[in-house]
Scaffold this motif. Structure first.
Motif, PDB file in Angstrom:
ATOM      1  N   PHE A  27       0.850  -1.187   0.000  1.00 38.95           N
ATOM      2  CA  PHE A  27       0.000   0.000   0.000  1.00 38.95           C
ATOM      3  C   PHE A  27       0.894   1.248   0.000  1.00 38.95           C
ATOM      4  N   GLU A  28       0.628   2.207  -0.839  1.00 42.37           N
ATOM      5  CA  GLU A  28       1.263   3.528  -0.856  1.00 42.37           C
ATOM      6  C   GLU A  28       2.788   3.447  -0.816  1.00 42.37           C
ATOM      7  N   GLY A  29       3.420   2.510  -1.558  1.00 37.00           N
ATOM      8  CA  GLY A  29       4.872   2.363  -1.582  1.00 37.00           C
ATOM      9  C   GLY A  29       5.427   1.515  -0.467  1.00 37.00           C
ATOM     10  N   PHE A  30       4.581   1.072   0.461  1.00 39.53           N
ATOM     11  CA  PHE A  30       5.012   0.220   1.558  1.00 39.53           C
ATOM     12  C   PHE A  30       4.741  -1.252   1.237  1.00 39.53           C
ATOM     13  N   GLU A  31       5.495  -2.111   1.864  1.00 41.66           N
ATOM     14  CA  GLU A  31       5.254  -3.555   1.786  1.00 41.66           C
ATOM     15  C   GLU A  31       5.368  -4.130   3.194  1.00 41.66           C
ATOM     16  N   LEU A  67      -4.677  -4.065  11.496  1.00 41.65           N
ATOM     17  CA  LEU A  67      -5.519  -3.055  10.839  1.00 41.65           C
ATOM     18  C   LEU A  67      -5.592  -3.288   9.335  1.00 41.65           C
ATOM     19  N   VAL A  68      -4.461  -3.630   8.720  1.00 38.33           N
ATOM     20  CA  VAL A  68      -4.459  -3.885   7.271  1.00 38.33           C
ATOM     21  C   VAL A  68      -5.317  -5.108   6.941  1.00 38.33           C
ATOM     22  N   ALA A  69      -5.202  -6.162   7.749  1.00 38.96           N
ATOM     23  CA  ALA A  69      -5.962  -7.387   7.473  1.00 38.96           C
ATOM     24  C   ALA A  69      -7.461  -7.167   7.582  1.00 38.96           C
ATOM     25  N   ALA A  70      -7.894  -6.131   8.340  1.00 41.09           N
ATOM     26  CA  ALA A  70      -9.327  -5.849   8.476  1.00 41.09           C
ATOM     27  C   ALA A  70      -9.893  -5.169   7.242  1.00 41.09           C
ATOM     28  N   ARG A  71      -9.045  -4.789   6.294  1.00 44.89           N
ATOM     29  CA  ARG A  71      -9.471  -4.217   5.005  1.00 44.89           C
ATOM     30  C   ARG A  71     -10.443  -3.042   5.174  1.00 44.89           C
ATOM     31  N   VAL A  88      -5.345  -1.698  -0.120  1.00 42.87           N
ATOM     32  CA  VAL A  88      -4.343  -2.733   0.121  1.00 42.87           C
ATOM     33  C   VAL A  88      -4.362  -3.750  -1.015  1.00 42.87           C
ATOM     34  N   GLU A  89      -3.166  -4.172  -1.418  1.00 42.54           N
ATOM     35  CA  GLU A  89      -3.029  -5.247  -2.418  1.00 42.54           C
ATOM     36  C   GLU A  89      -2.283  -6.402  -1.774  1.00 42.54           C
ATOM     37  N   GLU A  90      -2.817  -7.604  -1.928  1.00 39.54           N
ATOM     38  CA  GLU A  90      -2.132  -8.794  -1.419  1.00 39.54           C
ATOM     39  C   GLU A  90      -1.193  -9.335  -2.480  1.00 39.54           C
ATOM     40  N   ALA A  91      -0.053  -9.889  -2.054  1.00 40.72           N
ATOM     41  CA  ALA A  91       0.883 -10.504  -2.983  1.00 40.72           C
ATOM     42  C   ALA A  91       1.604 -11.620  -2.254  1.00 40.72           C
TER      43      ALA A  91
END
Length: 888
Positions: A11-15, A42-46, A102-105
């Motif tokens: 997200f936003e240049g972060f991994e 927090l990220v996992a809660a989308r 958020v993008e999952e990879a």
């Protein structure tokens, strides 16, 4: 070396690499472990709210911290994010949420062993799979073509064992990873994902949700996931499996359940009962080849290898398996008892099957340890409404339609519309089966499930009310059938009412046990045509002897009139006592005098006409037919009119007018055909064949005789088949084909033996005995036949029997003195039926070849249709069937 992949969030240049680090533009960001875990939550809660309580529980489950601690770590997280600190949004007094996209990879994370535990071990079955080769092939084909297959069926049918067999085969093939997940021990749907993850041997950061870990573990490599016992957690399981299928294109799922998953693309396989041998067969090869019997004997052999089984044992084993519906678990439980109690004791004790088969299978799932617990498992998962319908439909025997269920089961607590819905749900639960092969779809219960449901019905206090409702519904149903019989084709009528025979028998027993003569009278009178159509008129005659059915009102009402008609008709079809038939028919005729049922009145008069014919009263016979003509009032169609024509044919034949008789018989056949009266038409064909032979048309008699025999080969009308074969034998004999005639007569006697209806065949067979130089036997056969006719109250032979008898007497008179002939005939008159048959057609070591083998050799009598052997005394004095008007 195989590597595994780790889930990351971008997200936003972060991994964010959960549990490891936070990168920005590929470089690590300085951040504490607690702040890093807070970010992951927090990220996992989308974008969803994560409450303070949830965060405290996740971050500090084992310690007590002050609330300000959470604020401090949130501030540290915002500081690490720099100008992107606004991604951490505060929800005042409630908690936090992540405000970014958020993008999952997946990224490489080292050797596979770091993330996956040891390969899961499939259970190794202790016994070989029996009788499921076809199902294995079917499921393997479906798994190749599709991605989700569900094995459906009632508990104990063998779904799990079949799934394990397929899993073993797929693992042996090596084309996919195979994982087995057992859900039976779970109580909550929220644990399904964790259980699957554990079965896959997955490891990794505890903060990663199990569905995500499973999804990424199965995303690329081909895999088969076998999920066993889904029914009690169907919603949670179906949702997760759908998610996995959508995310993992190389994944295939094989599920076992008592009800479908209901996800797109699911291919449903209804696992059938184990194969049973054909009903009634005594063929040991067919019995031994049955998969149900093979399983039973194999498991008995496991318990006691010393046991051996003969042909009789095989038949008992087949009956036991049939009583257990071919259910694999029930058969295995029964095998333990068979090893100690014996086949006969276990088969005879299944009225209390739950007590008898209560021995546990140690080490198995609790629900598989007894037959009762097996159904308890399913029953406990039902709603109250489903349980009510389940126990109530057990009042039906042999199946039911949706209309019948609504009429019998429905009440204020379960309206008709709800009954239909609940019934559909029970079908999904595999507690009720649906048979769409009949004209109207029918539902049924396996006997073990029905026995369990009857227990519940008795415990509910509803049994008496439901039994009465069931009996009265059958009354209404068959009163409708009685009215439709005359004008409805046999095929259509039988398709609708024939499947209700077991229900009818149960309803009759209800009325008799309740000492309700009005209800019993209605049932018997309304159902008379069913017993005729089923070829069960002898069984019907026994029902009519029930003492309760003799408690008739002084002034007959329509139900009583129908009962009296049923009694007259049954006597007409089963008794040789013409005087008794006449008296019964006269009572029926009188009872219909004050009813609007003109077809019932006409049928009663036709029974009376038949009695007069046998009594030799041609004038009274024709007077009856004139009364029938008046009642029919010009009607020239229907089965009653067809019988009227056939009765005219008999009147003409008995009066010595075969040409007129043939014309009426042909007219009768046409009327039956026009009304769809298949059986009546066949009987008319028998009469036509007989008349053609009497008129010298041997070829015509053979042609129509062969056709009649083939129509009757299903064996449901034994007397008619015996009569057809006897007449056909006479035609072949007239043509000089003695071997074919002998074959026909042997089969005729096989069909007629035990029914006291063989005597009239012996006039013909006497000629065969003479042709074979057995004159003394011929004389005795004539004596046996004469004794049979003597019991007919002035009954007399018709043309073909008269001719055969006279030819035989003429020959014997030239060989014996009158005194010697009389002695031989008296010996025959005193013989038993068995003795007469043995003398008539003795076994021949080298029978001559049949020149025209149009008639197959006599068939072996199926098991279960043993005909009682009558004693010599009974044979002399008991009632006998007679040669006479066709039994319609």
């Amino acid at each position: 070396m195989l590597t595994t992949h780790q889930l990351v969030y971008r997200f936003e240049g972060f991994e964010l690499r959960p549990g490891r680090e936070l990168l920005r533009d590929g470089s690590p960001v300085a951040i504490g472990g607690t702040a890093l875990e807070l970010l992951r939550l927090l990220v996992a809660a989308r974008g969803g709210l994560v409450t303070k309580d949830e965060l405290f529980a996740a971050l500090w489950s084992d310690v007590v911290v002050v609330e300000n601690t959470l604020h401090q770590h949130a501030a540290a997280l915002r500081k690490a994010l720099g100008e992107r600190a606004g991604l951490i949004a505060t929800v005042p007094r409630r908690g936090y949420r992540f405000a970014g996209t958020v993008e999952e990879a997946m990224v490489d994370s080292g050797p596979a062993a770091d993330a996956l535990g040891p390969p899961p071990v499939l259970p190794s079955p202790l016994t070989p799979l029996i009788g499921r080769a076809a199902e294995v092939a079917t499921v393997e084909g479906l798994l190749r073509a599709g991605r989700c297959v569900t094995l459906l069926g009632p508990g104990g049918i063998g779904k799990t064992r079949l799934a394990v067999e397929i899993a073993q085969r797929r693992r042996a093939a090596g084309d996919a990873a195979v994982h087995l997940v057992e859900l039976a021990s779970l109580a909550e749907g929220g644990h399904v994902a964790a259980t699957i993850a554990a079965s896959l041997g997955l490891s990794g950061p505890s903060g990663v949700p199990p569905p995500t870990r499973i999804r990424h573990a199965l995303r690329e490599a081909p895999a088969l996931l076998v999920v066993d016992n889904c029914e009690h957690l169907i919603e949670a399981t179906a949702a997760l499996l759908r998610e996995l299928l959508e995310a993992c294109p190389s994944l295939r799922i094989l599920a076992t359940s008592q009800r479908p998953l209901g996800i797109p693309g699911e291919q449903r396989v209804q696992v059938p009962m184990l194969g049973l041998p054909p009903a009634g067969t005594s063929d040991t090869s067919l019995l031994a080849a049955s998969s149900a019997v093979r399983l039973l004997l194999a498991r008995v052999g496991d318990c006691d290898p010393r046991l051996a089984f003969d042909a009789t044992d095989l038949q008992t084993a087949a009956e036991l398996c049939r009583q257990l519906d071919g259910n694999a678990l029930a058969i295995e439980l029964a095998a333990v008892r068979v090893a100690t109690l014996g086949l006969a004791a276990v088969s005879g004790g299944l009225a209390d099957r739950f007590e008898l088969l209560a021995g546990p299978q140690r080490g198995s799932l609790p629900k598989h340890q007894t037959l009762h617990s097996l159904i308890d498992w399913s029953h406990d998962l039902l709603s109250d409404g489903q349980r009510a319908v389940f126990r109530r439909v057990s009042v039906f025997s042999g199946g039911w339609t949706i209309e019948s269920a609504k009429a019998v089961v429905g009440d204020a607590t379960a309206p008709g519309a709800e009954v239909g819905r609940r019934l559909a749900e029970l079908v999904e639960w595999s507690l009720v089966g649906r048979d769409a092969s009949t004209q109207s779809p029918r539902f049924r219960m396996l006997e073990t499930q029905r026995a369990y449901a009857r227990e519940k019905l008795r415990a509910s206090g509803e049994e008496a009310r439901l039994a009465d409702a069931h009996a009265r519904h059958l009354c209404s149903l068959f009163e409708t059938g009685y009215g439709e019989w005359d004008s409805t084709p046999d095929e259509v009528w039988i398709a609708r009412f024939g499947p209700e025979r077991d229900n009818l028998t149960t309803a009759l027993r209800t009325a008799i046990d309740a000492r309700d003569p009005a209800l019993a009278t209605r049932l018997v009178g309304a159902s008379m045509w069913l017993w005729r159509a089923a070829g069960a008129i002898h069984e019907f005659q026994q029902i009519l002897e029930e003492p309760l059915l003799h408690s008739l009102p002084e002034r007959p009402d329509p139900p009583t009139a129908r009962l009296l008609l049923a009694r007259a008709y049954a006597l007409h079809a089963t008794s040789s006592d013409s005087q008794r038939i006449k008296e019964a028919a006269e009572r029926a005729v009188a009872a219909f005098a004050d009813t609007p049922d003109r077809l019932g009145a006409a049928n009663a008069m036709l029974c009376l006409a038949s009695a007069f014919a046998q009594l030799g009263d041609t004038a009274a016979h024709r007077a009856c037919l004139a009364r029938v003509e008046a009642v029919l009032a010009g009607q020239r169609s229907g089965k009653t009119f067809a019988w009227y024509c056939g009765s005219h044919a008999w009147a003409a034949q008995l009066a010595g007018e075969p040409h007129e008789a043939l014309a009426w018989a042909i007219r009768s056949r046409a009327a039956y055909r026009g009304s769809g009266g298949w059986h009546g038409e066949t009987r008319a064909m028998l009469h036509i064949a007989d008349l053609k032979l009497a008129l010298g048309d041997v070829e015509g008699a053979i042609t129509i005789g062969n056709e009649s025999v083939e129509r009757l080969r299903d064996g449901s009308h034994r007397v008619d088949l015996g009569r057809a074969l006897a007449n056909l034998g006479a035609a072949w004999f007239a043509r000089g084909e003695l071997a074919v005639a002998r074959s026909c007569w042997a089969q005729a006697l096989e069909e007629l033996q035990g029914l006291d209806f063989t005597y009239w065949v012996f006039d013909h067979i006497a000629l065969l005995a003479i042709a074979e130089a057995r004159d003394d036997v011929a004389a005795r056969l004539l004596g046996y036949a004469e004794a049979g006719y003597a019991r007919l109250n002035k009954g007399r032979r018709v043309q073909n029997e008269q001719r055969s008898r006279q030819r035989a007497l003429d020959h014997l008179a030239s060989r014996y003195s009158a005194e010697a002939l009389a002695i031989l005939m008296l010996e025959g008159a005193s013989a038993s039926e068995e003795e007469a048959i043995a003398a008539a057609l003795p076994a021949r070591p080298d029978p001559p070849p049949v020149r025209r083998p149009l008639i197959p050799p006599a068939r072996a009598r199926p098991a279960g249709t043993h005909r009682p052997r009558r004693s010599r005394a009974a044979n002399r004095s008991g009632p006998t069937r007679r040669r006479g008007p066709p039994r319609d």
